[in-house]
Design a protein around this motif. Structure first.
Motif, PDB file in Angstrom:
ATOM      1  N   TRP A 581       0.854  -1.187   0.000  1.00  8.97           N
ATOM      2  CA  TRP A 581       0.000   0.000   0.000  1.00  8.97           C
ATOM      3  C   TRP A 581       0.892   1.240   0.000  1.00  8.97           C
ATOM      4  O   TRP A 581       2.018   1.214   0.517  1.00  8.97           O
ATOM      5  CB  TRP A 581      -0.920   0.026   1.222  1.00  8.97           C
ATOM      6  CG  TRP A 581      -1.933  -1.094   1.211  1.00  8.97           C
ATOM      7  CD1 TRP A 581      -1.901  -2.231   1.917  1.00  8.97           C
ATOM      8  CD2 TRP A 581      -3.111  -1.131   0.412  1.00  8.97           C
ATOM      9  NE1 TRP A 581      -2.958  -3.023   1.634  1.00  8.97           N
ATOM     10  CE2 TRP A 581      -3.753  -2.368   0.695  1.00  8.97           C
ATOM     11  CE3 TRP A 581      -3.688  -0.277  -0.535  1.00  8.97           C
ATOM     12  CZ2 TRP A 581      -4.931  -2.750   0.098  1.00  8.97           C
ATOM     13  CZ3 TRP A 581      -4.873  -0.659  -1.124  1.00  8.97           C
ATOM     14  CH2 TRP A 581      -5.486  -1.879  -0.821  1.00  8.97           C
ATOM     15  N   TRP A 583       1.259   3.796   1.683  1.00  8.62           N
ATOM     16  CA  TRP A 583       1.809   4.324   2.941  1.00  8.62           C
ATOM     17  C   TRP A 583       2.764   3.344   3.631  1.00  8.62           C
ATOM     18  O   TRP A 583       3.357   3.666   4.646  1.00  8.62           O
ATOM     19  CB  TRP A 583       0.666   4.693   3.898  1.00  8.62           C
ATOM     20  CG  TRP A 583      -0.234   3.529   4.247  1.00  8.62           C
ATOM     21  CD1 TRP A 583      -0.045   2.588   5.194  1.00  8.62           C
ATOM     22  CD2 TRP A 583      -1.460   3.216   3.608  1.00  8.62           C
ATOM     23  NE1 TRP A 583      -1.055   1.690   5.202  1.00  8.62           N
ATOM     24  CE2 TRP A 583      -1.961   2.063   4.231  1.00  8.62           C
ATOM     25  CE3 TRP A 583      -2.180   3.808   2.562  1.00  8.62           C
ATOM     26  CZ2 TRP A 583      -3.156   1.477   3.842  1.00  8.62           C
ATOM     27  CZ3 TRP A 583      -3.367   3.231   2.209  1.00  8.62           C
ATOM     28  CH2 TRP A 583      -3.856   2.070   2.820  1.00  8.62           C
ATOM     29  N   GLU A 584       2.877   2.121   3.117  1.00  7.45           N
ATOM     30  CA  GLU A 584       3.742   1.133   3.746  1.00  7.45           C
ATOM     31  C   GLU A 584       5.193   1.326   3.277  1.00  7.45           C
ATOM     32  O   GLU A 584       5.454   1.570   2.095  1.00  7.45           O
ATOM     33  CB  GLU A 584       3.284  -0.285   3.400  1.00  7.45           C
ATOM     34  CG  GLU A 584       1.924  -0.634   3.997  1.00  7.45           C
ATOM     35  CD  GLU A 584       1.491  -2.048   3.639  1.00  7.45           C
ATOM     36  OE1 GLU A 584       0.776  -2.645   4.435  1.00  7.45           O
ATOM     37  OE2 GLU A 584       1.887  -2.545   2.559  1.00  7.45           O
ATOM     38  N   ALA A 643      -3.931   2.424   8.735  1.00  7.24           N
ATOM     39  CA  ALA A 643      -3.723   3.307   7.580  1.00  7.24           C
ATOM     40  C   ALA A 643      -3.815   4.743   8.060  1.00  7.24           C
ATOM     41  O   ALA A 643      -4.435   5.033   9.085  1.00  7.24           O
ATOM     42  CB  ALA A 643      -4.761   3.033   6.506  1.00  7.24           C
ATOM     43  N   THR A 647      -7.192   8.261   4.386  1.00  7.58           N
ATOM     44  CA  THR A 647      -7.071   7.263   3.325  1.00  7.58           C
ATOM     45  C   THR A 647      -8.450   6.984   2.721  1.00  7.58           C
ATOM     46  O   THR A 647      -9.458   6.908   3.425  1.00  7.58           O
ATOM     47  CB  THR A 647      -6.471   5.962   3.881  1.00  7.58           C
ATOM     48  OG1 THR A 647      -5.160   6.240   4.389  1.00  7.58           O
ATOM     49  CG2 THR A 647      -6.399   4.891   2.811  1.00  7.58           C
TER      50      THR A 647
END
Length: 653
Positions: A581, A583-584, A643, A647
């Motif tokens: 993802w 944001w990872e 998250a 998001t």
């Protein structure tokens, strides 16, 4: 005279419950008292049967049974029966006390009523009788004395079943006739038989009396009145009052037909006709003329009997039209008033009535002379028969010497059913005596029922509607999982609705299944959703930068109309590619407790509740149409992982 001094029941506590205050009235079968129910502290009317009836065990048994039946009859236009009992030799009914007057009192005071007002009295009376007929009860003694008008304008009927109870007590006496002669049907006079149509006959007589102020028949003895009920046709009210509306003539004629089979089946059927007649009458029926009423052509009629009637809660004395309990033979075979019976009468056979024979000869001669006079006339005028009942109009034309032919009825939006719509030749036309008249009645407004076209394709449905005289209008599509695409789901108005000819009817046609939008959905969720909706999904993978194993293209396209079982080709991003993802793996700390927010798992929740829950947790929400079931069928990103706030979470429903 003070009834307290002359009536032993006044002042007594009847059956330990009813304190008799005063006598209200005395009738042919009972005496009515005003009493206080000391248990419930309410005023009631107590009707005590005459001693001669109370001593008959058969009467008491039937009286108790009839009282129970009437007590179960709950209707606003029926005087309610509270209780029944015996106290020594006294057999009584406890009933609702109705302050006011009887319909007989009103007739005595006013003479007669305008047509519209007469129907406004008859309609609640017929409603009460109709409710009784539906419950299997026959009144048997319908007359103005048994109709109460309360102080607040309500109409109530009293004495249901009493005549039947009296009749049961006289079963061992051959040919006993129970009822009131002026309102008694022919079958009650001749055989004693009574059913709902007998009440209808009496109601017709009462309507005649309301609009004319008098009964149709009179005689010096009950025998002569009973004879006329059996052998004569009740005259039309317009024979006395030329301005009487034709609809009332029709109503009276139908209700008082000598043959019960020609009357309305019960009071409810007559009520429908009375309501329709009231609806069509003008609002103002006009003042009552002050001059004399024309005599009935078929014979003399009596004046009103100025005496009060016996009824629950009514003031008065002796009843002017008492219920008769008399052997039928006394009325039909007894000698006229003033003539002594012959000692040998019982032993003789049939002897002709020479007066009637002579009268018949005179009538034959008169008819012959009348026919000869007509034959000497060059022309006659066609009578005014429009807007009259077809049967009455035909009889009137025949009586004037015309040959009548009834033509095929025609529909008309204005003229009610069975009313003369057209006469050929037209009224007031000069024709030869004995000419043929063709009478055409109205069949009432023509109505077409919407046919059943459900399951037909659009063109066949339109053709079916047009074939019955209806106009197909808008065609509206609607998704359906059960009706194949292109077939009619329903019509508007619905099937069976009666409409005027050329009315418009909308068709709601199935669009079949609508292809859901599964782009961006994970493969497993897309497969589950599509197969559950009856589709056949096929997958192919290609390299793409999107999240692995998510749908990036579909065919058919979203919102396309498709049939159940259709193949859906879905293009997936490669499922073997490792993907993170956005944001990872960056510098943002999104772990729970250090700035990240866990995405709520809202699968299968109501779509609105799921949206609100995600927004409350700080996420943006995008909603896409899947199968339009109103609950969440797929969620991306999935619930449970942290998250960043803000998001975007996509939901399918």
């Amino acid at each position: 005279m003070d009834t307290t001094l002359t009536d032993p029941l006044v002042g007594r506590l009847l059956d330990g419950r009813y304190r008799v205050e005063s006598r209200i009235a005395r009738g042919g079968m009972a005496t009515v008292y005003l009493a206080l129910d000391v248990r419930l502290d309410r005023t009631v009317a107590v009707k005590v049967m005459h001693r001669s009836l109370a001593e008959d065990p058969a009467f008491v048994r039937r009286f108790i049974g009839e009282a129970k039946s009437v007590a179960s009859l709950s209707h606003p236009n029926v005087v309610q029966v509270f209780d029944q009992g015996t106290d020594g030799d006294n057999v009584y009914l406890s009933m609702e006390y109705v302050p006011g007057r009887t319909l007989r009192d009103v007739l005595r005071e006013r003479g007669r009523l305008p047509a519209r007002e007469a129907l406004e009295v008859m309609i609640p009376v017929l409603a009460a009788l109709g409710a009784a007929h539906q419950a299997g009860l026959i009144h048997r003694d319908v007359k103005p004395e048994n109709v109460l008008l309360t102080d607040d304008g309500r109409v109530k009927v009293v004495d249901f079943g009493l005549a039947r109870a009296v009749e049961a007590s006289n079963q061992t006496r051959t040919g006993v006739m129970i009822g009131t002669i002026g309102y008694m049907s022919p079958e009650q006079v001749t055989s004693g038989a009574a059913d709902a149509r007998s009440d209808v006959y009496a109601a017709g007589i009462m309507l005649f009396e309301l609009v004319t102020g008098r009964q149709p028949y009179e005689g010096e003895t009950p025998m002569s009145v009973a004879y006329r009920h059996v052998h004569d046709t009740v005259p039309m009210p317009s024979a006395l009052l030329p301005d009487c509306p034709p609809l009332l003539d029709t109503l009276v004629a139908q209700a008082t037909a000598r043959d019960p089979a020609n009357r309305p089946a019960d009071a409810t059927a007559m009520l429908v006709a009375a309501v329709e007649a009231h609806r069509t009458l003008p609002r103002e029926s006009g003042p009552i003329p002050s001059g004399p009423v024309s005599p009935i052509p078929t014979g003399p009629v009596p004046g009103l009997v100025p005496a009060p009637a016996v009824a629950a809660g009514m003031a008065g004395g002796v009843v002017p039209n008492p219920t008769l309990i008399q052997p039928r033979a006394d009325l039909l075979t007894g000698p006229p008033a003033g003539q002594a019976p012959s000692p040998a009468a019982g032993r003789r056979g049939f002897r002709p009535n020479w007066f009637l024979v002579a009268l018949a000869v005179v009538m034959v001669v008169a008819v012959g002379v009348t026919g000869w006079l007509f034959s000497q006339t060059d022309t006659v005028e066609v009578p005014a028969l429009l807007n009259k009942n077809i049967t009455l109009a035909a009889n009137e034309a025949r009586q004037q010497g015309f040959v009548v032919e009834i033509g095929e009825a025609q529909h008309d939006e204005e003229v009610p059913k069975d009313i003369v719509l057209r006469v050929d030749p037209a009224p007031k036309t000069e024709v030869k005596p004995g000419s043929k008249l063709v009478l055409v009645a109205s069949a009432g407004p023509k109505r077409v029922n919407v046919p059943n076209v459900v399951g037909m394709d659009e063109s066949a449905a339109k053709e079916k509607l047009a074939s019955v005289g209806l106009v197909p209008d808008d065609v509206k599509g609607q998704a359906s999982e059960t009706v194949p695409r292109g077939q009619v789901i329903r019509t508007s108005p619905g099937v069976g609705t009666p409409l005027k000819e050329n009315s418009k009817v909308d068709l709601i046609v199935s669009k079949g299944l609508v292809m859901p939008d599964v782009r961006g959905m994970h493969r497993d969720q897309a497969d589950q959703m599509l197969r559950g909706a009856g589709f056949n999904p096929q997958f192919v993978e290609q390299n793409d930068s999107a999240q692995p194993c998510t749908v990036i293209a579909q065919d058919p396209r979203p919102n396309a109309e498709v049939d159940k079982g259709a193949v859906v080709n879905l293009t997936l991003s490669a499922c073997s590619v490792e993907w993170h993802w956005p944001w990872e793996g960056n510098d943002q700390n999104v772990t729970e407790g250090s700035g990240g927010v866990p995405i709520p798992n809202v699968m299968f929740k109501d779509i609105r509740a799921a949206r609100d829950e995600l927004r409350a947790a700080g996420f943006k929400v995008e909603i896409r149409r899947g199968l339009n079931r109103g609950r969440v069928l797929a969620q991306t990103p999935p619930g449970g992982q942290p998250a960043p706030a803000g998001t975007r979470v996509t939901l399918w429903h």
